[in-house]
Structure formats: structure tokens, C-alpha cells
Scaffold this active site. Structure first.
Site, PDB file in Angstrom:
ATOM      1  N   ARG A  62       0.805  -1.222   0.000  1.00 28.27           N
ATOM      2  CA  ARG A  62       0.000   0.000   0.000  1.00 28.27           C
ATOM      3  C   ARG A  62       0.838   1.272   0.000  1.00 28.27           C
ATOM      4  O   ARG A  62       0.340   2.351  -0.265  1.00 28.27           O
ATOM      5  CB  ARG A  62      -0.970  -0.032   1.199  1.00 28.27           C
ATOM      6  CG  ARG A  62      -2.059  -1.090   1.048  1.00 28.27           C
ATOM      7  CD  ARG A  62      -2.787  -1.360   2.361  1.00 28.27           C
ATOM      8  NE  ARG A  62      -2.063  -2.294   3.231  1.00 28.27           N
ATOM      9  CZ  ARG A  62      -2.484  -2.710   4.425  1.00 28.27           C
ATOM     10  NH1 ARG A  62      -3.635  -2.253   4.907  1.00 28.27           N
ATOM     11  NH2 ARG A  62      -1.773  -3.560   5.146  1.00 28.27           N
ATOM     12  N   LYS A 120      29.214  24.903   6.723  1.00 36.95           N
ATOM     13  CA  LYS A 120      29.408  23.445   6.776  1.00 36.95           C
ATOM     14  C   LYS A 120      30.735  23.115   7.450  1.00 36.95           C
ATOM     15  O   LYS A 120      31.744  23.729   7.116  1.00 36.95           O
ATOM     16  CB  LYS A 120      29.403  22.858   5.365  1.00 36.95           C
ATOM     17  CG  LYS A 120      29.452  21.348   5.370  1.00 36.95           C
ATOM     18  CD  LYS A 120      30.162  20.755   4.177  1.00 36.95           C
ATOM     19  CE  LYS A 120      31.651  20.856   4.308  1.00 36.95           C
ATOM     20  NZ  LYS A 120      32.403  20.137   3.284  1.00 36.95           N
TER      21      LYS A 120
HETATM   22  C1  UD1 Z   1      -1.982  -6.121  11.431  1.00 39.41           C
HETATM   23  C2  UD1 Z   1      -2.870  -7.063  12.254  1.00 39.41           C
HETATM   24  C3  UD1 Z   1      -4.131  -6.294  12.657  1.00 39.41           C
HETATM   25  C4  UD1 Z   1      -3.756  -5.051  13.433  1.00 39.41           C
HETATM   26  C5  UD1 Z   1      -2.754  -4.191  12.639  1.00 39.41           C
HETATM   27  C6  UD1 Z   1      -2.203  -3.086  13.519  1.00 39.41           C
HETATM   28  C7  UD1 Z   1      -2.544  -9.385  11.539  1.00 39.41           C
HETATM   29  C8  UD1 Z   1      -3.070 -10.486  10.688  1.00 39.41           C
HETATM   30  N1  UD1 Z   1      -3.237  -8.238  11.490  1.00 39.41           N
HETATM   31  O1  UD1 Z   1      -2.688  -5.787  10.242  1.00 39.41           O
HETATM   32  O2  UD1 Z   1      -4.959  -7.129  13.483  1.00 39.41           O
HETATM   33  O3  UD1 Z   1      -4.918  -4.323  13.739  1.00 39.41           O
HETATM   34  O4  UD1 Z   1      -1.634  -4.983  12.190  1.00 39.41           O
HETATM   35  O5  UD1 Z   1      -1.406  -2.174  12.798  1.00 39.41           O
HETATM   36  O6  UD1 Z   1      -1.582  -9.557  12.222  1.00 39.41           O
HETATM   37  N2  UD1 Z   1       4.688  -8.695   8.082  1.00 39.41           N
HETATM   38  C9  UD1 Z   1       5.733  -9.606   7.965  1.00 39.41           C
HETATM   39  N3  UD1 Z   1       5.523 -10.726   7.194  1.00 39.41           N
HETATM   40  C10 UD1 Z   1       4.360 -10.980   6.573  1.00 39.41           C
HETATM   41  C11 UD1 Z   1       3.300 -10.045   6.716  1.00 39.41           C
HETATM   42  C12 UD1 Z   1       3.497  -8.918   7.488  1.00 39.41           C
HETATM   43  O7  UD1 Z   1       6.810  -9.424   8.506  1.00 39.41           O
HETATM   44  O8  UD1 Z   1       4.280 -12.032   5.900  1.00 39.41           O
HETATM   45  C13 UD1 Z   1       4.928  -7.487   8.910  1.00 39.41           C
HETATM   46  C14 UD1 Z   1       4.777  -6.169   8.149  1.00 39.41           C
HETATM   47  O9  UD1 Z   1       6.031  -5.744   7.647  1.00 39.41           O
HETATM   48  C15 UD1 Z   1       4.244  -5.219   9.206  1.00 39.41           C
HETATM   49  C16 UD1 Z   1       3.530  -6.132  10.192  1.00 39.41           C
HETATM   50  O10 UD1 Z   1       3.962  -7.465   9.913  1.00 39.41           O
HETATM   51  O11 UD1 Z   1       5.280  -4.545   9.885  1.00 39.41           O
HETATM   52  C17 UD1 Z   1       2.014  -6.051  10.068  1.00 39.41           C
HETATM   53  O12 UD1 Z   1       1.655  -6.390   8.730  1.00 39.41           O
HETATM   54  P1  UD1 Z   1       0.594  -5.545   7.940  1.00 39.41           P
HETATM   55  O13 UD1 Z   1       0.441  -6.119   6.587  1.00 39.41           O
HETATM   56  O14 UD1 Z   1       0.885  -4.099   8.058  1.00 39.41           O
HETATM   57  O15 UD1 Z   1      -0.702  -5.917   8.784  1.00 39.41           O
HETATM   58  P2  UD1 Z   1      -2.000  -5.034   8.978  1.00 39.41           P
HETATM   59  O16 UD1 Z   1      -2.898  -5.243   7.830  1.00 39.41           O
HETATM   60  O17 UD1 Z   1      -1.638  -3.660   9.327  1.00 39.41           O
HETATM   61 MG    MG Z   2       0.122  -2.563   9.256  1.00 37.16          MG
END
Ligand code: UD1
Ligand code: MG
Length: 446
Positions: free
Chosen positions: A25, A345
Site C-alpha cells: 500500500r 558546513k
Molecule cells: C496487522 C494485524 C491487525 C492489526 C494491525 C495493527 C494481523 C493479521 N493483522 O494488520 O490485526 O490491527 O496490524 O497495525 O496480524 N509482516 C511480515 N511478514 C508478513 C506479513 C506482514 O513481517 O508475511 C509485517 C509487516 O512488515 C508489518 C507487520 O507485519 O510490519 C504487520 O503487517 P501488515 O500487513 O501491516 O498488517 P495489517 O494489515 O496492518
Molecule cells: Mg500494518
């Protein structure tokens, strides 16, 4: 809590920070957690919030080829390690990737998202304390607009039954305003057993970390919600608009703190600060001033509009700007003046020295009470190397002088306006480095 309070989190704890997500996104080539708020990557903010609580060890889960994250993480020492999630199969899978890293660890594991940069140490400390008596504690937040967040399904006592993601929620569940911040604490001896039970049976086809709550309830483990007092700390950054709004929240906090400390910000909304900006009481900052990293300002300084300052130490009573640019490794002496369209600088400017108009002063050492005339340029770069300019105390540099470095202007010396100074000037000498003027009588018409 102070750094000395080593074992305040009784039994110790460790962290896993999720940062491997694609960040689709954001529509960016840069990993999401490397986007910046108040000049620092999101991941740096999260690590900085954890650091004072002294976690035993921290895993940052990244995707392959996120080398820039490696650099940001390196600043936090060897207790913080990268763990690679080869394929992004969801937040639950991401935590599972750290199983080997944790290697049977039995303490509490604090799970955070790398995209939640406004979280504070105090809130994490409260969560860790609450976690002592439960298997899982999830930090919840009440939001007027909960769209996009997981919803916390609780009973009347705050006991957490399950977490439902927005995309899997029924209309009734979507009406719940208690949301998952993405931050939770899980007992190390349960965490990986629960994660191994996850299935990707949801609309995203991902292994959701949030599903461990329902699994834990099935095993009759106690899951609890702790509600954060300030939901603005828990904003997750998924889009550029959310990045801008987090910047706004953090800037307002930093501005409020400055004013609380006795700094006058004439128009707070137009002053941009860094978390490490240090400004003493009785400094006046005019509208439209930007501070970069590592700036210290002593009391009585006035910083006028449209100035950009980074890596600078500005001593008592100095006047900066309007329209000044101060770059790293610069010290501005007591009561010195830097005026409009002056760039400084890697320079030590002595007490009471002045560079008031249209100048570039780089790689220089300027003595006390020296005066740098309008349009002076230190020619510090010969195309290959940078060289130093030294200007003695009380020296006076004529307007539109070029000081070709390396060069030294002695104490009390004067250079004539328009000079190109290529040789050292002795103490108290007058140096003229320009062609003598010739007047040709009556030649104007011709
Ligand atoms: C997630 C939570 C949601 C919460 C929100 C808060 C889950 C399924 N959902 O949603 O309940 O309200 O955060 O901000 O946990 N990431 C990985 N590997 C992956 C997928 C994600 O490392 O395979 C990391 C991303 O880099 C990020 C974090 O996990 O830092 C959260 O992932 P993101 O896709 O932002 O989840 P949200 O849709 O925000
Ligand atoms: Mg998130």
C-alpha cells in the site's frame, strides 16, 4: 524506568519485530519500515521504544534483500538480529520464522509491528507488567474509525476471546471499536506451539498471528486485553497518508515538549523537529524552521524564519537566519550571527563572529569577532579534495572575496573587497587580490 533498572521487567523478556511485509500500500521500492517519521526510519522508532526496557534479545523479521534495514538495525548492537522470512505468508508465519532464533526461550516475547512507530517505552512497560499474569496480552486501542484494524472480541472482564481481521469480520464485528494494535506479549513456552497450529483459512490466505488468540482459548490459556490510554501511539503505517499523519502526531508531541521546556515556538505547526533535537529554555524559534538530526541549541539563541539546521551546536545568544543553512559538524559561537543566504558546513565559528549575507563557509575555522563580508566564498574543493580555511580572530573579509583553500588569514588581517585570496595573509596585513581599477577619461561614449 531508567537504564539502571535492569530487571524491572521481572523474568526478563525478548522482542520480535515484524518488518518483512511487502508494504504494497506504500507503493514504494523502499521497504515500508525504512520510510521515515521525524527523520528516522519507522523501524528505528520501534527499536528505540524497546531499548530502554533492555530486552534480552530482539529478532527483526525481514524479507530477503532488505539490506537497508540491516543498516538501521546495526545501530542497536548485537542483541538485535535479523531473521529472514523468505516468503511473506502473513504475520503468524513471520513470527514463526524466529523459532530457531528463540531456541526454546521461556521468557515473555513482546511481538511488535515495525510499522507502528509512535509506540512509547512507557506503554510497552505497562503491557509487559500486565503480561506477567497471562499467557497472552494484546494491546488494544479504541478508535473512532477502526477501519483496517483487527477487532478484539472480549467478554465483560476484558478477557480476550479472539481477534477478527477487518476483511474477515461480519458487519456486527466491524462495529466493534476496540482494535488490535498489533502489539502483544506471549509466553515464550507457548508461542511457537500456537504458531505451528495456524492455518491460512481466511480471506487473505495468510497465517495470521492474531489467530493464536482463539487457539490459546481452545487450550484454555488465559488471554487478556490491555487498553492503551492513548490510541494515537498505536497508529500503524500502511499508506503514505498514514505516514504523513504519524509525522503530524509526532511533530506535535515534540513541539509541545519543547514549549513545555521553555522554548518559544512562534508558530509551532511550522517548526519541524527531530526526536534528538535539544533546545534550551529561552530560545526563540520563528516560523518555518527545520531541524535535522543532531542539533543542540543553547539558551538565548534566536532562530529566524526559513532556516535549515542539522548537525550543529549553536552557543548562547547566537542569531541565526532568516534563510540560513547550517550543515553538519558546525559550531556557532556565543553571540555569533549567521544571516540570510549563508551556508555553513563543517565549520567552527568563533564567539561574536559574523557572516551576515550571501556566503558559503565550509571546512573552516573562524576566529572570535571575525567579520565575513557579503558574498564571501571559501573555495574548499579543488575537484578532488576538500581543504581548510582558517580565519584569525577579528579578521575582516571584504565583500565578494574568494578564499582559495588551503589558506590562512591572520588575526586582525583585512582582505579587500572582490579579492581572490590564494596565499596566506599575515596577522594585521591588508591583502588585495584583484586587478587595479583604471579610469579612461571621456571614453564612455566611445
Ligand atoms: C496487522 C494485524 C491487525 C492489526 C494491525 C495493527 C494481523 C493479521 N493483522 O494488520 O490485526 O490491527 O496490524 O497495525 O496480524 N509482516 C511480515 N511478514 C508478513 C506479513 C506482514 O513481517 O508475511 C509485517 C509487516 O512488515 C508489518 C507487520 O507485519 O510490519 C504487520 O503487517 P501488515 O500487513 O501491516 O498488517 P495489517 O494489515 O496492518
Ligand atoms: Mg500494518
Amino acid at each position: 524506568m531508567t537504564d539502571q533498572n535492569k530487571h524491572k521487567i521481572s523474568g526478563g523478556f525478548s522482542c520480535v519485530i515484524l518488518a518483512a511485509g511487502k508494504g504494497t500500500r506504500m507503493k514504494s521500492a523502499l521497504p515500508k519500515v525504512m520510510h521515515k517519521v521525524a527523520g528516522q526510519p519507522l523501524i528505528t522508532h520501534v527499536l528505540s521504544a524497546c531499548a530502554p526496557l533492555l530486552p534480552e534479545k530482539t529478532a527483526v523479521v525481514v524479507a530477503p534483500s532488505m539490506d537497508s534495514v540491516k543498516q538501521a538495525v546495526a545501530a542497536f548492537g548485537k542483541n538485535v538480529q535479523l531473521v529472514v522470512q523468505t516468503e511473506q505468508k502473513g504475520t503468524g508465519h513471520a513470527v514463526l520464522c524466529s523459532k530457531e532464533f528463540f531456541n526454546g526461550y521461556k521468557g515473555k516475547v513482546l511481538v511488535l509491528c515495525g510499522d507502528t512507530p509512535l509506540i512509547t517505552t512507557k506503554t510497552l512497560e505497562g503491557l509487559l507488567e500486565a503480561a506477567q499474569s497471562h499467557e497472552i496480552v494484546v494491546l488494544g486501542m479504541r478508535l473512532a474509525n477502526p477501519f483496517g484494524y483487527g477487532r478484539l472480541i472480549t467478554d465483560a472482564s476484558g478477557r480476550l476471546e479472539e481477534i477478527i481481521e477487518e476483511r474477515d469480520a461480519t458487519a456486527e464485528q466491524k462495529a466493534i471499536d476496540l482494535c488490535n494494535s498489533g502489539i502483544m506479549v506471549v509466553s515464550g513456552d507457548r508461542l511457537f506451539t500456537l504458531l505451528e497450529k495456524l492455518t491460512p483459512n481466511n480471506s487473505a490466505g495468510e497465517y495470521y498471528l492474531t489467530d493464536i488468540v482463539a487457539l490459546a482459548n481452545d487450550m484454555e490459556l488465559h488471554c487478556q486485553t490491555v487498553e492503551a490510554p492513548d490510541s494515537s501511539e498505536l497508529a500503524g503505517i500502511n499508506t503514505r497518508a498514514q505516514l504523513a499523519s504519524a509525522e503530524n502526531v509526532l511533530q506535535n508531541k515534540l513541539r509541545a515538549q519543547m514549549m513545555e521546556n521553555g522554548v518559544t515556538l512562534i508558530d509551532p505547526q511550522s517548526v519541524y523537529l527531530r526526536s534528538d533535537t535539544k533546545i534550551a529554555a529561552d530560545v526563540v524559534v520563528h516560523p518555518q524552521v527545520v531541524f535535522g538530526d543532531n542539533v543542540i541549541v543553547e539558551s538565548g539563541v534566536e532562530i529566524r524564519s526559513f532556516s535549515h539546521i542539522e548537525g550543529a551546536y549553536i552557543k548562547e545568544g547566537a542569531i541565526i537566519g532568516p534563510f540560513a543553512r547550517i550543515r553538519p559538524k558546525s559550531t556557532i559561537g556565543k553571540n555569533a550571527h549567521i544571516g540570510n543566504f549563508v551556508e555553513i558546513k563543517n565549520t567552527m565559528l568563533g564567539d561574536g563572529a559574523k557572516a551576515n549575507h550571501l556566503s558559503y563557509v565550509g571546512d573552516s575555522d573562524v576566529g572570535a569577532a571575525a567579520n565575513i563580508g557579503a558574498g564571501t566564498i571559501t573555495c574548499n574543493y579543488d575537484g578532488v579534495n576538500k581543504h581548510k580555511t582558517t580565519i584569525g580572530a577579528k579578521a575582516s573579509i571584504g565583500s565578494n572575496s574568494s578564499l582559495v583553500a588551503p589558506v590562512t588569514i591572520g588575526e586582525g588581517a583585512v582582505t579587500g573587497a572582490g579579492s581572490v585570496i590564494t596565499q596566506d595573509v599575515p596577522k594585521d596585513a591588508l591583502a588585495l587580490g584583484r586587478a587595479r581599477q583604471v579610469n579612461k577619461e571621456n571614453r564612455a561614449k566611445k
